[in-house]
Design a protein around this motif. Structure first.
Motif, PDB file in Angstrom:
ATOM      1  N   LYS A 115       0.995  -1.336   0.062  1.00  0.00           N
ATOM      2  CA  LYS A 115      -0.030   0.179   0.107  1.00  0.00           C
ATOM      3  C   LYS A 115       0.874   1.088  -0.091  1.00  0.00           C
ATOM      4  O   LYS A 115       1.841   1.395   0.835  1.00  0.00           O
ATOM      5  CB  LYS A 115      -0.862   0.081   1.390  1.00  0.00           C
ATOM      6  CG  LYS A 115      -1.973  -0.925   1.293  1.00  0.00           C
ATOM      7  CD  LYS A 115      -3.003  -1.020   2.517  1.00  0.00           C
ATOM      8  CE  LYS A 115      -3.872  -2.142   2.545  1.00  0.00           C
ATOM      9  NZ  LYS A 115      -4.757  -2.158   3.771  1.00  0.00           N
ATOM     10  N   ASN A 116       0.484   2.190  -0.844  1.00  0.00           N
ATOM     11  CA  ASN A 116       1.114   3.393  -0.849  1.00  0.00           C
ATOM     12  C   ASN A 116       2.674   3.441  -1.055  1.00  0.00           C
ATOM     13  O   ASN A 116       3.513   3.979  -0.474  1.00  0.00           O
ATOM     14  CB  ASN A 116       0.894   4.118   0.565  1.00  0.00           C
ATOM     15  CG  ASN A 116      -0.397   4.379   0.558  1.00  0.00           C
ATOM     16  OD1 ASN A 116      -1.522   4.645  -0.242  1.00  0.00           O
ATOM     17  ND2 ASN A 116      -0.948   4.363   1.993  1.00  0.00           N
ATOM     18  N   GLY A 117       3.029   2.367  -1.996  1.00  0.00           N
ATOM     19  CA  GLY A 117       4.424   2.332  -2.313  1.00  0.00           C
ATOM     20  C   GLY A 117       5.229   1.565  -1.391  1.00  0.00           C
ATOM     21  O   GLY A 117       6.565   1.592  -1.481  1.00  0.00           O
ATOM     22  N   VAL A 118       4.586   0.731  -0.353  1.00  0.00           N
ATOM     23  CA  VAL A 118       5.673   0.247   0.673  1.00  0.00           C
ATOM     24  C   VAL A 118       4.814  -1.025   1.129  1.00  0.00           C
ATOM     25  O   VAL A 118       3.605  -1.367   1.155  1.00  0.00           O
ATOM     26  CB  VAL A 118       5.248   1.217   2.052  1.00  0.00           C
ATOM     27  CG1 VAL A 118       6.304   0.484   3.314  1.00  0.00           C
ATOM     28  CG2 VAL A 118       5.982   2.743   1.811  1.00  0.00           C
ATOM     29  N   PHE A 119       5.529  -2.005   1.164  1.00  0.00           N
ATOM     30  CA  PHE A 119       5.135  -3.432   1.531  1.00  0.00           C
ATOM     31  C   PHE A 119       4.929  -3.203   3.221  1.00  0.00           C
ATOM     32  O   PHE A 119       5.627  -2.726   3.819  1.00  0.00           O
ATOM     33  CB  PHE A 119       6.491  -4.452   1.377  1.00  0.00           C
ATOM     34  CG  PHE A 119       6.475  -4.636  -0.125  1.00  0.00           C
ATOM     35  CD1 PHE A 119       5.679  -5.763  -0.776  1.00  0.00           C
ATOM     36  CD2 PHE A 119       7.437  -4.263  -0.815  1.00  0.00           C
ATOM     37  CE1 PHE A 119       5.647  -5.908  -2.063  1.00  0.00           C
ATOM     38  CE2 PHE A 119       7.611  -4.729  -2.239  1.00  0.00           C
ATOM     39  CZ  PHE A 119       6.767  -5.655  -2.708  1.00  0.00           C
ATOM     40  N   ALA A 326      11.010   2.912 -11.532  1.00  0.00           N
ATOM     41  CA  ALA A 326       9.953   2.046 -10.865  1.00  0.00           C
ATOM     42  C   ALA A 326       9.716   2.454  -9.636  1.00  0.00           C
ATOM     43  O   ALA A 326       9.701   1.661  -8.745  1.00  0.00           O
ATOM     44  CB  ALA A 326      10.246   0.675 -11.120  1.00  0.00           C
ATOM     45  N   PRO A 327       9.109   3.864  -9.379  1.00  0.00           N
ATOM     46  CA  PRO A 327       8.762   4.003  -7.946  1.00  0.00           C
ATOM     47  C   PRO A 327       7.262   3.565  -7.602  1.00  0.00           C
ATOM     48  O   PRO A 327       6.458   3.466  -8.581  1.00  0.00           O
ATOM     49  CB  PRO A 327       8.630   5.605  -8.182  1.00  0.00           C
ATOM     50  CG  PRO A 327       8.520   6.106  -9.650  1.00  0.00           C
ATOM     51  CD  PRO A 327       9.119   4.865 -10.275  1.00  0.00           C
ATOM     52  N   ASP A 328       7.406   2.994  -6.398  1.00  0.00           N
ATOM     53  CA  ASP A 328       5.996   2.220  -5.968  1.00  0.00           C
ATOM     54  C   ASP A 328       5.683   1.331  -7.064  1.00  0.00           C
ATOM     55  O   ASP A 328       4.444   0.839  -7.328  1.00  0.00           O
ATOM     56  CB  ASP A 328       5.055   3.255  -6.079  1.00  0.00           C
ATOM     57  CG  ASP A 328       3.721   3.034  -5.416  1.00  0.00           C
ATOM     58  OD1 ASP A 328       4.135   2.003  -4.534  1.00  0.00           O
ATOM     59  OD2 ASP A 328       2.652   3.408  -5.604  1.00  0.00           O
ATOM     60  N   PHE A 329       6.604   0.683  -7.763  1.00  0.00           N
ATOM     61  CA  PHE A 329       6.532  -0.601  -8.314  1.00  0.00           C
ATOM     62  C   PHE A 329       5.466  -0.343  -9.875  1.00  0.00           C
ATOM     63  O   PHE A 329       4.822  -1.213 -10.269  1.00  0.00           O
ATOM     64  CB  PHE A 329       5.752  -1.780  -7.766  1.00  0.00           C
ATOM     65  CG  PHE A 329       6.725  -2.523  -6.940  1.00  0.00           C
ATOM     66  CD1 PHE A 329       7.408  -3.608  -7.575  1.00  0.00           C
ATOM     67  CD2 PHE A 329       7.113  -2.331  -5.795  1.00  0.00           C
ATOM     68  CE1 PHE A 329       8.444  -4.430  -6.807  1.00  0.00           C
ATOM     69  CE2 PHE A 329       8.186  -2.817  -4.925  1.00  0.00           C
ATOM     70  CZ  PHE A 329       8.825  -4.006  -5.646  1.00  0.00           C
TER      71      PHE A 329
END
Length: 941
Positions: A115-119, A326-329
């Motif tokens: 979520k929100n770019g973080v695992f 690839a920020p935030d996948f």
């Protein structure tokens, strides 16, 4: 004493060991130690730990946990478990209030959200690796080792699974002699990655090392790994291509090289200021195969197999130069990409270049350009929206497109002008496509222009296309089931259906309907259009499309009749069965029949092979002619039958050969006259616009003699001729005629008299079409004289003998034939007789008669003494047409007559007699009827 002390110490040592062993096996002690340590870890790591059993080993300072489960205490989506966990605590640091942990996990599996770019598991891992001082102790993780890891990550509604058989070890290095802070290794054997349970990358094997330094805490790594992408079968053969990744990431060098075992991939990824710069080349089928492997939609095995087959048939080379981040996948980037040597199912596709590629989280867009093998250049813009799964495409041509090179040499004069092609496409979520098109065509030879514009729709079931051109509207529909085939084809021109073809259902592959002749006529050569008239005719077509490679069908004349002006024999029937094999470029016609009002032309089987440019390569057409009525410009009427063969070999002109038999017939004019034979002569292009002339070798014979009825002859002629024409590279093509014509039961006409033919033979020899050998004997009784005419030699140089019984001179015989009297004098009677026939000779209906080159006109060779000079100038003051007749009676006598045919009194004549070279006498009668004479003397000084 010493022995006693040793015994005492040994007893105390063994007693202590025994006491420790007894204590560590006490269940209450194990539960207490386990609960205390787990409580301490739960507090420091903010998690909940459960276990099915534990074992304490005081001798190794270790705690063994079985079936460990770890869950978050905070609202996070992660968790993991292992079959066994070993927690080793170094005893000495305990005296300094430090708990140094050495953790080992066996068969670990876990999951995490994103979520929100973080695992979600990221915070938990930070808690594990971060030192947390408690009230009494400082917990420090020294080493963590994990064997056989399996992790599921939920990213953007997809489940990415990592199955990592092997070992992952991370160690803390705190001693000053080490420059590293954390040091780790990862050794994998047959690891894999899958998306939504579908394998994407398999057989991942290799070793990686990574660490960060105390100086700047930057992570550095090296890797040497190999893997495979999915399972693949290329063109029926299994491939085992292995991909190699060699990476080096440190302060000086940050790059990864990707290659493969068959040495077709050469890709380099380097860190740039704003992302990863990727350059290199790789096969296009590798990209399509990887894209297919990434698909996770639920599709049937049949559709999946078709998709794999389509991706494997698309070959080529992709050269890329992209800047990717690839920020935030979520990938984004810029750059350009070239696709070269593209082919689909062994068919060449134009090279494609994608420039100004812009990749964002929502869409990808690029400027597109392509160039075909025929030098047709296309350009446009393409956009694809990821969230909506829709795309847009616009395309136009920047250079002229030659239609002849794309379709067939038949259309070599047609081209698409620059910017004359315009296509727009809107690709929908279900991969259906719709848009507009516009095509402007120009005929460079005639400057004729045509425009086609309309809309199209491509969907899962088929393609629908509609539009209009300069003359009408058209609709074309196809279906993909059970394979691509036409279901509807209609064309309306001026409210009239020119094409009306359809199938009973969308799945039916048999197309039936009507095609109007005006459509067929538009593809015919101009000379053929003038030869055949049939504007109100239509054909019934039945097309079997059950085989994608071979199309079969039948064609027949449905309505109307064809009119051939040169022949005046209507075509009332036509039918044929046909098959077209596209792979072999073979066309076969079976049971072909052309039915005329009188007679038929048929072929049991005709075979045609097309060359690579779709021109005629090989032709084999046997033809049968039965009782066919033939009319040649109203001069020849007759019925013929026979067999012909039209044959053509590759790189050779076509040839027509066979036999034709003439049944009862009538000849009203000389078919070998100059007007008729003109079509046999001239430059190579005189026989049509085709670059290849038609050669022929035909034998013509007569079943019954031809009745010849011309202005100079009435007789029966038996033919036995061979007509040949062989193609050569000369500018002038000359036919050859050999054989004989026998004349019988007829006569020659000489104005008032007839000579009956007793024997007549004309023999044509090679290379002397207009100069055959003649042998003729004609006789008749005129008054009391039996006149005989004999002609021998060639037509151009005949040897003519006139004889009579009783004997007369040649001039008397000529006067007898022309005037009907042996007493007729050329000086008086012949001019009057000629004047009676002059009007017919000059203004006769057979305009090519004076130019005829046949034997029958050469029979008038005795007229060598008579010269007729017509004057067609407007004699407005004196009348209309004036004619002059000059007669050389012999070397000394000359007469001249002048007559205006519209005035009775306008007649003048003069007679000149040469006494010697220097003196001549002239007698003159003018148009007023007055006579006069003069003597001319030439003096030599």
């Amino acid at each position: 004493m010493i022995r006693f002390i040793l015994r005492l110490l040994s007893a105390l040592f063994f007693g202590a060991i025994l006491s420790v062993w007894i204590i560590q096996n006490n269940m209450d002690v194990q539960r207490t130690i386990t609960s205390k340590l787990i409580a301490l870890l739960e507090k420091e790591w903010n998690i909940k730990i459960t276990t099915e059993g534990s074992t304490v080993n005081f001798f190794t300072s270790s705690l063994y946990l079985k079936k460990v489960t770890i869950k978050p205490t905070r609202p996070k989506q992660f968790g993991w478990q292992c079959d066994e966990c070993k927690i080793h605590v170094s005893p000495l640091p305990l005296f300094n209030h430090r708990i140094e942990l050495y953790l080992t996990f066996l068969n670990t599996s876990g999951h995490t959200g994103y979520k929100n770019g973080v695992f979600d598991i990221t915070g938990h891992l930070i808690d594990i690796f971060t030192t947390h001082p408690t009230d009494l102790f400082k917990i420090v993780l020294k080493t963590i080792s994990m064997y056989n890891i399996n992790v599921d990550a939920f990213i953007h509604n997809k489940t990415v699974s990592l199955d990592l058989p092997g070992m992952l070890k991370i160690s803390r290095l705190e001693e000053p002699r080490y420059q590293k802070f954390w040091d780790g290794t990862c050794n994998l054997t047959n690891a894999s990655m899958s998306i939504d349970k579908k394998p994407v990358i398999t057989n991942i094997t290799g070793a990686s090392q990574f660490y960060n330094t105390k100086k700047d805490s930057d992570w550095q790594f090296t890797t040497d790994t190999q893997c495979k992408i999915g399972k693949r079968t290329l063109r029926g053969a299994s491939t085992e291509n292995t991909y190699f990744i060699k990476g080096l990431w440190n302060t000086d060098v940050k790059q990864a090289k990707i290659s493969d075992s068959i040495k077709t991939i050469h890709v380099l990824a380097q860190q740039a200021q704003n992302g990863i710069h990727v350059t290199g080349s790789l096969p296009l089928d590798t990209i399509t195969h990887f894209a297919h492997s990434m698909k996770t939609q639920d599709v049937s095995d049949k559709s999946q197999t078709k998709s794999e087959k389509l991706s494997d048939q698309l070959l080529g080379t992709c050269t890329l130069d992209l800047l990717i981040a690839a920020p935030d996948f979520e990938f984004n980037g810029t750059g350009h990409l070239n696709l070269t040597n593209i082919s689909y199912n062994d068919k060449k596709i134009p090279d494609i270049a994608l420039d100004n590629i812009i990749i964002t989280t929502k869409k990808i867009s690029a400027l597109l350009s392509a160039q075909t093998a025929q030098d047709a250049k296309l350009s446009g813009k393409a956009t694809w929206k990821f969230g909506e799964e829709t795309g847009d495409l616009t395309l136009t041509n920047t250079e002229p497109i030659p239609i002849g090179k794309l379709v067939s040499s038949t259309f070599q004069d047609w081209m698409i002008q620059p910017r004359g092609l315009s296509i727009s496409a809107n690709i929908n979520k279900n991969l259906s496509c719709s848009g507009d098109y516009k095509i402007k065509l120009l005929n460079q030879a005639s400057t004729k222009k045509e425009t086609y514009l309309g809309t199209y729709f491509i969907h899962n079931d088929g393609i629908s296309l509609s539009g209009k051109n300069n003359y009408g509207h058209y609709v074309v529909e196809t279906s993909f089931q059970p394979h691509p085939h036409l279901t509807t084809w209609s064309y309306t021109k001026r409210d009239k259906k020119i094409i009306d073809l359809t199938t009973r259902t969308k799945q039916d592959t048999t197309l039936t309907g009507i095609i109007h002749y005006s459509l067929v006529k538009s593809f015919l050569d101009h000379s053929v259009k003038r030869l055949v008239w049939g504007n109100n005719c239509s054909f019934a077509l039945e097309l079997d499309q059950s085989s994608f490679n071979t199309i079969k069908g039948s064609l027949r004349l449905n309505d109307g009749r064809f009119y051939i002006p040169e022949n005046r024999n209507l075509v009332e029937r036509f039918k044929t069965d046909f098959s077209i094999n596209f792979s072999k470029k073979k066309i076969m016609l079976k049971d072909c029949l052309i039915g005329f009002s009188k007679g038929t032309i048929s072929s049991p089987q005709a075979t045609l092979y097309l060359a690579d440019d779709y021109s005629l390569g090989m032709v084999h057409i046997p033809v049968q002619i039965e009782n066919l009525f033939v009319n040649w410009k109203r001069d020849f009427y007759g019925f013929i039958y026979g067999n012909l063969l039209l044959n053509k070999l590759p790189h050779c002109p076509p040839k027509l050969s066979g036999n034709i038999v003439v049944k009862k017939s009538l000849l009203r004019e000389n078919i070998f006259s100059e007007g008729a034979t003109a079509s046999f002569y001239g430059p190579a292009t005189s026989m049509g616009q085709s670059s290849q002339n038609l050669g022929y070798d035909i034998r013509v014979t007569t079943e019954k003699p031809i009745k010849a009825r011309t202005s100079a002859l009435e007789a029966y002629a038996a033919l036995n001729l061979r007509i040949q024409y062989m193609h050569n590279k000369d500018l002038v093509q000359v036919p050859r005629i050999t054989g004989t014509i026998n004349l019988e039961n007829g006569y020659l006409k000489f104005l008032r008299s007839k000579l009956m033919i007793e024997y007549g033979r004309i023999h044509f020899i090679t290379n002397q079409m207009n100069d055959p050998i003649i042998d003729l004997v004609a006789k008749n009784r005129i008054n009391k004289y039996l006149v005989t005419l004999q002609a021998t030699g060639s037509l151009q140089k005949p040897n003519i003998i006139l004889e009579s019984t009783p004997e007369l001179t040649e001039e008397q015989i000529l006067g007898l034939i022309l005037a009907g009297s042996e007493n007729a004098t050329l000086q008086a009677d012949l001019p009057a007789m000629l004047m009676q026939n002059l009007n017919n000779i000059i203004l006769g209906s057979k305009q090519h008669l004076p130019k005829a080159t046949t034997f029958f006109e050469k029979i008038t060779k005795p007229f060598k003494y008579v010269q007729i000079t017509p004057n067609f100038s407007d004699q407005s003051g004196r009348g209309g047409i004036k004619g002059i007749v000059s007669i050389d009676l012999n070397e000394q006598m000359h007469a001249q007559i002048q007559k205006n045919f519209n005035l009775q009194e306008d007649f003048s004549a003069q007679f000149e007699y040469l006494l010697s070279d220097d003196i001549n006498i002239k007698v003159v009668k003018d148009y007023r009827g007055e006579l006069g004479s003069e003597v001319e003397v030439r003096l030599k000084l």
